[in-house]
Design a protein around this motif. Structure first.
Motif, PDB file in Angstrom:
ATOM      1  N   HIS A  98       0.819  -1.215   0.000  1.00  0.00           N
ATOM      2  CA  HIS A  98       0.000   0.000   0.000  1.00  0.00           C
ATOM      3  C   HIS A  98       0.851   1.262   0.000  1.00  0.00           C
ATOM      4  O   HIS A  98       0.454   2.285  -0.572  1.00  0.00           O
ATOM      5  CB  HIS A  98      -0.967  -0.019   1.181  1.00  0.00           C
ATOM      6  N   ALA A  99       2.027   1.191   0.613  1.00  0.00           N
ATOM      7  CA  ALA A  99       2.924   2.351   0.591  1.00  0.00           C
ATOM      8  C   ALA A  99       3.354   2.665  -0.845  1.00  0.00           C
ATOM      9  O   ALA A  99       3.390   3.829  -1.257  1.00  0.00           O
ATOM     10  CB  ALA A  99       4.144   2.090   1.473  1.00  0.00           C
ATOM     11  N   LEU A 100       3.671   1.615  -1.610  1.00  0.00           N
ATOM     12  CA  LEU A 100       4.084   1.811  -3.005  1.00  0.00           C
ATOM     13  C   LEU A 100       2.914   2.155  -3.917  1.00  0.00           C
ATOM     14  O   LEU A 100       3.101   2.755  -4.976  1.00  0.00           O
ATOM     15  CB  LEU A 100       4.797   0.552  -3.513  1.00  0.00           C
ATOM     16  N   MET A 101       1.694   1.777  -3.509  1.00  0.00           N
ATOM     17  CA  MET A 101       0.487   2.068  -4.293  1.00  0.00           C
ATOM     18  C   MET A 101      -0.176   3.392  -3.891  1.00  0.00           C
ATOM     19  O   MET A 101      -1.173   3.779  -4.489  1.00  0.00           O
ATOM     20  CB  MET A 101      -0.560   0.967  -4.086  1.00  0.00           C
ATOM     21  N   ALA A 102       0.383   4.066  -2.890  1.00  0.00           N
ATOM     22  CA  ALA A 102      -0.322   5.209  -2.292  1.00  0.00           C
ATOM     23  C   ALA A 102      -0.705   6.285  -3.304  1.00  0.00           C
ATOM     24  O   ALA A 102      -1.849   6.762  -3.313  1.00  0.00           O
ATOM     25  CB  ALA A 102       0.540   5.815  -1.181  1.00  0.00           C
ATOM     26  N   ARG A 103       0.224   6.651  -4.194  1.00  0.00           N
ATOM     27  CA  ARG A 103      -0.086   7.694  -5.182  1.00  0.00           C
ATOM     28  C   ARG A 103      -1.184   7.248  -6.139  1.00  0.00           C
ATOM     29  O   ARG A 103      -2.080   8.022  -6.489  1.00  0.00           O
ATOM     30  CB  ARG A 103       1.168   8.052  -5.984  1.00  0.00           C
ATOM     31  N   GLY A 104      -1.120   5.980  -6.555  1.00  0.00           N
ATOM     32  CA  GLY A 104      -2.124   5.464  -7.487  1.00  0.00           C
ATOM     33  C   GLY A 104      -3.494   5.356  -6.846  1.00  0.00           C
ATOM     34  O   GLY A 104      -4.510   5.698  -7.454  1.00  0.00           O
ATOM     35  N   ALA A 105      -3.524   4.882  -5.586  1.00  0.00           N
ATOM     36  CA  ALA A 105      -4.801   4.741  -4.891  1.00  0.00           C
ATOM     37  C   ALA A 105      -5.433   6.103  -4.631  1.00  0.00           C
ATOM     38  O   ALA A 105      -6.655   6.282  -4.788  1.00  0.00           O
ATOM     39  CB  ALA A 105      -4.592   3.994  -3.571  1.00  0.00           C
ATOM     40  N   GLU A 106      -4.621   7.080  -4.271  1.00  0.00           N
ATOM     41  CA  GLU A 106      -5.149   8.433  -4.046  1.00  0.00           C
ATOM     42  C   GLU A 106      -5.717   9.008  -5.340  1.00  0.00           C
ATOM     43  O   GLU A 106      -6.780   9.622  -5.347  1.00  0.00           O
ATOM     44  CB  GLU A 106      -4.036   9.345  -3.518  1.00  0.00           C
ATOM     45  N   VAL A 116       2.697   3.177 -10.088  1.00  0.00           N
ATOM     46  CA  VAL A 116       1.832   3.532  -8.953  1.00  0.00           C
ATOM     47  C   VAL A 116       0.678   2.553  -8.794  1.00  0.00           C
ATOM     48  O   VAL A 116      -0.111   2.640  -7.855  1.00  0.00           O
ATOM     49  CB  VAL A 116       1.270   4.964  -9.092  1.00  0.00           C
ATOM     50  N   GLY A 117       0.581   1.610  -9.723  1.00  0.00           N
ATOM     51  CA  GLY A 117      -0.480   0.618  -9.665  1.00  0.00           C
ATOM     52  C   GLY A 117      -0.435  -0.256 -10.902  1.00  0.00           C
ATOM     53  O   GLY A 117       0.463  -0.119 -11.747  1.00  0.00           O
ATOM     54  N   VAL A 118      -1.398  -1.161 -10.987  1.00  0.00           N
ATOM     55  CA  VAL A 118      -1.424  -2.109 -12.102  1.00  0.00           C
ATOM     56  C   VAL A 118      -2.842  -2.236 -12.656  1.00  0.00           C
ATOM     57  O   VAL A 118      -3.813  -1.808 -12.033  1.00  0.00           O
ATOM     58  CB  VAL A 118      -0.935  -3.509 -11.659  1.00  0.00           C
ATOM     59  N   ALA A 127      -4.611   0.274  -5.671  1.00  0.00           N
ATOM     60  CA  ALA A 127      -4.379   0.770  -7.031  1.00  0.00           C
ATOM     61  C   ALA A 127      -4.327  -0.403  -8.006  1.00  0.00           C
ATOM     62  O   ALA A 127      -3.313  -0.661  -8.667  1.00  0.00           O
ATOM     63  CB  ALA A 127      -3.096   1.588  -7.083  1.00  0.00           C
ATOM     64  N   ILE A 128      -5.427  -1.149  -8.033  1.00  0.00           N
ATOM     65  CA  ILE A 128      -5.577  -2.286  -8.947  1.00  0.00           C
ATOM     66  C   ILE A 128      -6.769  -1.998  -9.833  1.00  0.00           C
ATOM     67  O   ILE A 128      -7.926  -2.019  -9.392  1.00  0.00           O
ATOM     68  CB  ILE A 128      -5.777  -3.608  -8.180  1.00  0.00           C
TER      69      ILE A 128
END
Length: 341
Positions: free
Chosen positions: A8-16, A203-205, A23-24
């Motif tokens: 989630h730390a690595l996905m944070a920008r994508g999820a936001e 930022v996601g996939v 961020a899927i």
């Protein structure tokens, strides 16, 4: 709920950016990415995307409304840039205050990005997500107003480009990831791959094939069974038989429908020889072929003659699973991989 702090730390920008928990994204698959699957993915914390495809504005209007009745979470709409009514479709998205519009199938027509970002007074405009086959085009689209990019490798199902996901990631992410939002797609079937792309700067996939056979997918049972039986090498790219026909390759499971497309190309090329149709009409006939062939497989269950569009990750799809379980297993695998590092 199991915690996945590293992922989630690595996905944070994508999820936001998406407004989702994870961020899927789900790839927009015609006939498959509709209200049931889209709402299920968004409800499970992912980001569902409606595949507009060849829908009329009236059909898209109804589909968005139906999806909205099934989820209060964010979801997007995928529009094909060559759709003759794209500006009307953009208006429908604005009417429903859709938060994200994904543009696929080529360069966005003039004024389309601006129209999406203008939106309406309720949401102040939607975010624009674009696909780019080359780094130069990605930079141009970002300068022109795209808010995020999806890079999709040739391992993906459906219409594909010529370069693999791993090569695209190595080329795009070092150049773009510091200042821009880049999602990676194509051939992703497990969380370990997600972890790798996140570490590289994604930022996601985006995944399609795993979700196409989910419990909530309306795809015909026989369509799903074909996925469960298939291996990676069964998902093959279509062949272009005439250089004059600008046919984008399509990856699908090999069957009689694959051979029928070769025949269809020869038929259309023959009409071009006789000057019976214009090039634009020839292209349209090819696209209509795919739409019909895909419907026969997904909706009618004709797995012999329909188009079984699938990515090479199909070999990792072994059973029907609820969307929530698929997302949970991807996150578990990603977190375990990151923890081992």
């Amino acid at each position: 709920m199991t915690s996945h702090p590293k992922t989630h730390a690595l996905m944070a920008r994508g999820a936001e950016f998406l407004g989702s928990e994870h961020a899927i994204m789900c790839g927009a698959m015609s006939w498959v990415s509709e209200r049931n699957l889209v709402s299920a993915i968004s409800n499970a914390g992912g980001f569902g995307v409606i595949a507009c495809g060849a829908m009329t504005p009236e059909l898209l209007d109804a589909e968005i409304a139906a999806t909205r009745s099934m989820t209060d979470k964010p979801f997007g709409v995928n529009l094909i840039t060559m759709h003759p009514q794209i500006m009307d479709l953009i208006d429908v998205c604005a009417k429903h205050a859709v938060t994200h519009v994904v543009l696929a199938g080529g360069l966005p027509p003039k004024g389309s990005v601006e129209a999406i970002k203008a939106g309406n007074s309720r949401n102040g405009g939607a975010k624009v997500i674009c696909f780019a086959p080359t780094l130069a085009l990605a930079k141009k689209l970002l300068r022109s107003g795209a808010d995020a990019m999806v890079i999709e490798g040739m391992e993906a199902g459906g219409h594909i480009g010529p370069v693999s996901t791993s090569v695209l990631a190595q080329e795009f992410l070092p150049e773009l990831s510091a200042d821009h939002l880049v999602f990676v797609a194509g051939g992703i079937g497990r969380g370990e791959a997600i972890a790798g792309y996140l570490e590289m700067g994604a930022v996601g996939v985006q995944l399609g094939t795993r979700f196409a056979a989910a419990t909530e997918s309306i795809a015909h049972p026989d369509f799903k069974k074909a996925f469960f039986r298939a291996g990676a090498r069964d998902a093959v790219a279509s062949v272009q038989v005439d250089a004059r026909l600008p046919v984008i390759p399509v990856r699908a499971l090999k069957n009689k429908g694959t051979e029928a497309f070769t025949t269809k190309q020869r038929e259309v090329a023959g009409l071009l020889d006789g000057e019976g149709i214009a090039m634009s009409e020839a292209q349209l006939q090819i696209e209509h072929y795919w739409a019909g062939a895909l419907r026969r497989a997904v909706i009618d269950g004709d797995i012999e003659n329909g188009s079984l569009m699938a990515g090479q990750s199909v070999g990792m799809v072994k059973k029907e699973e609820p969307v929530a379980d698929i997302i949970a297993s991807l996150l578990d695998e990603s977190e375990a991989a990151l923890t081992r590092r």
